[in-house]
Design a protein around this motif. Structure first.
Motif, mmCIF file in Angstrom:
data_model
loop_
_atom_site.group_PDB
_atom_site.id
_atom_site.type_symbol
_atom_site.label_atom_id
_atom_site.label_comp_id
_atom_site.label_asym_id
_atom_site.label_seq_id
_atom_site.Cartn_x
_atom_site.Cartn_y
_atom_site.Cartn_z
ATOM 1 N N GLU A 39 24.662 -71.314 34.922
ATOM 2 C CA GLU A 39 25.643 -72.195 35.528
ATOM 3 C C GLU A 39 27.030 -72.023 34.863
ATOM 4 O OE1 GLU A 39 25.615 -74.222 38.210
ATOM 5 O OE2 GLU A 39 27.708 -74.574 37.722
ATOM 6 N N GLY A 79 30.559 -73.076 48.532
ATOM 7 C CA GLY A 79 29.111 -73.283 48.339
ATOM 8 C C GLY A 79 28.628 -73.051 46.916
ATOM 9 N N LYS A 80 29.547 -72.750 46.004
ATOM 10 C CA LYS A 80 29.270 -72.634 44.570
ATOM 11 C C LYS A 80 27.936 -71.941 44.237
ATOM 12 C CE LYS A 80 31.959 -73.910 42.135
ATOM 13 N NZ LYS A 80 32.302 -75.123 41.395
ATOM 14 N N THR A 81 27.056 -72.637 43.513
ATOM 15 C CA THR A 81 25.790 -72.000 43.107
ATOM 16 C C THR A 81 25.055 -71.410 44.310
ATOM 17 O OG1 THR A 81 25.541 -73.722 41.427
ATOM 18 C CG2 THR A 81 23.669 -72.270 41.773
ATOM 19 N N HIS A 127 14.338 -74.561 39.345
ATOM 20 C CA HIS A 127 15.601 -75.276 39.162
ATOM 21 C C HIS A 127 15.316 -76.773 39.164
ATOM 22 C CE1 HIS A 127 19.817 -76.197 39.281
ATOM 23 N NE2 HIS A 127 19.783 -76.701 40.499
ATOM 24 N N ASN A 129 16.670 -79.558 39.796
ATOM 25 C CA ASN A 129 17.429 -80.537 40.569
ATOM 26 C C ASN A 129 16.615 -80.885 41.812
ATOM 27 O OD1 ASN A 129 19.475 -82.225 41.418
ATOM 28 N ND2 ASN A 129 20.994 -80.609 41.728
ATOM 29 N N PHE A 133 19.089 -80.490 47.397
ATOM 30 C CA PHE A 133 20.473 -80.192 47.009
ATOM 31 C C PHE A 133 20.846 -78.801 47.519
ATOM 32 C CE2 PHE A 133 24.148 -79.385 44.365
ATOM 33 C CZ PHE A 133 24.725 -80.632 44.217
ATOM 34 N N TRP A 134 22.008 -78.676 48.138
ATOM 35 C CA TRP A 134 22.453 -77.435 48.791
ATOM 36 C C TRP A 134 21.492 -76.986 49.901
ATOM 37 C CZ3 TRP A 134 27.247 -76.844 48.620
ATOM 38 C CH2 TRP A 134 28.002 -76.793 47.428
ATOM 39 N N ARG A 136 18.513 -76.403 49.695
ATOM 40 C CA ARG A 136 17.704 -75.305 49.155
ATOM 41 C C ARG A 136 16.299 -75.267 49.745
ATOM 42 N NH1 ARG A 136 20.448 -76.399 43.717
ATOM 43 N NH2 ARG A 136 21.508 -74.465 43.213
ATOM 44 N N TRP A 164 24.030 -83.423 34.576
ATOM 45 C CA TRP A 164 23.384 -83.213 35.872
ATOM 46 C C TRP A 164 21.869 -83.329 35.843
ATOM 47 C CZ3 TRP A 164 25.140 -80.878 40.772
ATOM 48 C CH2 TRP A 164 26.520 -81.073 40.961
ATOM 49 N N ILE A 191 17.633 -71.184 37.546
ATOM 50 C CA ILE A 191 19.029 -71.644 37.624
ATOM 51 C C ILE A 191 19.236 -72.740 36.585
ATOM 52 C CG2 ILE A 191 20.840 -72.565 39.119
ATOM 53 C CD1 ILE A 191 19.026 -71.741 41.524
ATOM 54 N N LEU A 193 21.513 -75.598 34.235
ATOM 55 C CA LEU A 193 22.242 -76.788 34.686
ATOM 56 C C LEU A 193 23.208 -77.371 33.644
ATOM 57 C CD1 LEU A 193 22.149 -78.332 37.352
ATOM 58 C CD2 LEU A 193 20.289 -79.720 36.448
ATOM 59 N N HIS A 196 27.482 -77.270 33.231
ATOM 60 C CA HIS A 196 28.099 -77.646 34.511
ATOM 61 C C HIS A 196 29.189 -78.674 34.237
ATOM 62 C CE1 HIS A 196 28.637 -79.231 38.549
ATOM 63 N NE2 HIS A 196 27.838 -78.300 39.029
ATOM 64 N N ASP A 255 27.018 -67.708 37.612
ATOM 65 C CA ASP A 255 27.051 -67.935 39.069
ATOM 66 C C ASP A 255 28.478 -67.958 39.620
ATOM 67 O OD1 ASP A 255 27.652 -70.482 38.026
ATOM 68 O OD2 ASP A 255 26.292 -71.556 39.385
ATOM 69 N N HIS A 256 29.420 -68.537 38.864
ATOM 70 C CA HIS A 256 30.810 -68.667 39.337
ATOM 71 C C HIS A 256 31.645 -69.207 38.194
ATOM 72 C CE1 HIS A 256 29.841 -72.916 39.530
ATOM 73 N NE2 HIS A 256 28.799 -72.631 40.295
HETATM 74 C C1 GP9 Z 1 22.967 -77.984 41.429
HETATM 75 C C2 GP9 Z 1 23.469 -76.845 40.626
HETATM 76 C C3 GP9 Z 1 24.944 -76.909 40.432
HETATM 77 O O1 GP9 Z 1 21.641 -77.911 41.786
HETATM 78 O O2 GP9 Z 1 23.048 -75.647 41.178
HETATM 79 O O3 GP9 Z 1 25.595 -76.742 41.617
HETATM 80 P P1 GP9 Z 1 27.111 -76.280 41.753
HETATM 81 O O4 GP9 Z 1 27.947 -77.517 41.733
HETATM 82 O O5 GP9 Z 1 27.477 -75.354 40.653
HETATM 83 O O6 GP9 Z 1 27.130 -75.586 43.071
#
Ligand code: GP9
Ligand code: MN
Length: 416
Positions: A39, A79-81, A127, A129, A133-134, A136, A164, A191, A193, A196, A255-256
């Motif tokens: 992350e 869309g980040k991660t 992961h 979370n 979320f997203w 997934r 998070w 992934i 966390l 973040h 990831d970014h």
């Molecule tokens: C959330 C984690 C972080 O599950 O992958 O998300 P992000 O904000 O980096 O997209």
């Protein structure tokens, strides 16, 4: 109706597919894959210090026995991660707006887990979370994942969580038993966390001091980055103890970005620069990328590369030809990668240039070669970035067309 496909196919064949066989083709055939997404991990912390202390000592050492790509860029957007996940599993670009995981989660794709399944692989994501979320849970099923170890697979308490959620050290530790139970060979993605925004960490977990600037975010970032580096070190030890290590290859990447332009002032102070120019901004989009093959020496790789290249590189390491895939990346162990890495906002990096916000820079020196904002009547010279800029626009638009039109419905791919 899929009429666009022949043009796209031709473009991909001519520009993205390498004509030369990978130098490492099949070197990891039949091995398990452990792909770890870190992350918000950016390359500027690698081999760097804060208050005189190394930020990422474990990763710095890992460079010596890995293929480490020092000019590797993230290509994510809103869309980040999830954009990062989309890139590495499809070698298509995420969308200019929104998260493709949400907006096109039902499309047909030719994803890494699907291709690997046809080659006898099991696949899972880890992961901690919530699974939705997203989006997934929906997208992973569509991409062909066999299992998602999400929040409910982990024991999460006040003590082992921060920010998070579950802290990375506990996340990896709790994952090992699941990893050992997977049918082999497998493709597994992890992934993290903890690193973040807003980069919170309890004092008991902080091994280095904070940075001292006007940005609390940047100040804290070094501590959480170090924490994740330590979690990774622990995970490697656990992989070795549990016997998983020898039969696996381990891929690690950021990831970014984690530090946005909002913190440019503090960032310029940390990097000892007067200001953060558009050139610097692009170079700050580098994220670490390691391919670690146990028993192999590795090499420092300086060629420009991006997340779009991960899928073809990985498949070739595993000995999968994947000849008629439509994807925009190239195996990084051939010599004929196309000449640019496109960022999702249209900026690009080429061997010679860095282009961003209508400004063209020399990649090596950072010198401004052309700027559109200079008054038109003046002789501003030639925009040497223009020909590549045209290619970048075309490539991004082709990738978008595939997604918006769900064009893989009209294209059957043989994955062996
Ligand atoms: C959330 C984690 C972080 O599950 O992958 O998300 P992000 O904000 O980096 O997209
Ligand atoms: Mn992320």
């Amino acid at each position: 109706d899929g009429n666009e496909m022949p043009d796209i196919e031709k473009y991909v064949e001519q520009n993205a597919t390498s004509k030369e066989e990978s130098k490492l083709f099949g070197i990891a055939e039949g091995k398990n894959v452990i792909l770890i997404s870190l992350e918000s991990m950016q390359s500027f912390v690698i081999n760097n210090t804060v208050n005189g202390e190394e930020v990422t000592p474990f990763m710095n050492d890992l460079i010596d026995d890995s293929y480490y790509f020092e000019n590797f860029y993230h290509q994510t957007e809103q869309g980040k991660t999830s954009d990062h996940e989309f890139l590495i599993d499809n070698s298509l670009y995420p969308l200019p707006r929104g998260a493709v995981f949400f907006t096109h989660g039902q499309n047909e794709y030719n994803s890494t887990p699907d291709i690997l399944k046809e080659n006898g692989y099991y696949s899972a994501v880890f992961h901690a979370n919530n699974k939705s979320f997203w989006n997934r849970d929906v997208m992973y099923e569509n991409l062909g994942y066999d299992h998602f170890y999400e929040q409910s697979a982990y024991e999460i308490t006040d003590e082992n969580s921060i920010g998070w959620g579950l802290k990375d050290k506990s996340f990896f530790e709790q994952s090992i038993k699941y990893l050992q139970s997977l049918p082999e060979p497998y493709y597994s993605r992890f992934i993290t966390l903890t690193n973040h925004y807003p980069f919170e960490l309890g004092e008991e977990d902080a091994s280095i001091e904070q940075y001292d600037s006007n940005s609390r975010t940047l100040n804290q970032y070094f501590q959480t980055a170090r924490y994740t580096d330590e979690a990774l070190e622990q995970f490697f030890a656990q992989l070795k103890e549990s016997g998983v290590y020898e039969d696996s290859i381990i891929v690690i990447m950021g990831d970014h970005y984690g530090i946005s332009d909002f913190h440019n002032k503090a960032m310029s102070m940390y990097l000892n620069k007067e200001e953060i120019t558009p050139y610097d901004h692009v170079q700050l989009q580098k994220v670490p990328f390691f391919i670690h093959i146990p028993g192999q020496e590795g090499k420092l790789m300086s060629k420009i590369s991006g997340q779009i290249d991960v899928k073809p590189t990985l498949l070739h390491l595993l000995g999968i030809e994947n000849k008629d895939d439509i994807s925009f990346g190239t195996d990084l162990f051939t010599d004929d990668r196309k000449e640019f890495v496109a960022l999702r906002d249209g900026s690009f990096i080429s061997d010679d240039y860095v282009y961003s916000k209508d400004q063209c820079f020399d990649r090596t020196t950072g010198e401004l070669l052309f700027s559109k904002s200079v008054v038109e009547t003046e002789d501003t010279g030639e925009n040497v970035c223009q020909p590549i800029n045209d290619m970048v626009q075309k490539e991004l638009s082709y990738s978008d067309q595939i997604i918006y039109g769900d064009l893989f419905r009209f294209y059957k791919i043989n994955n062996n």
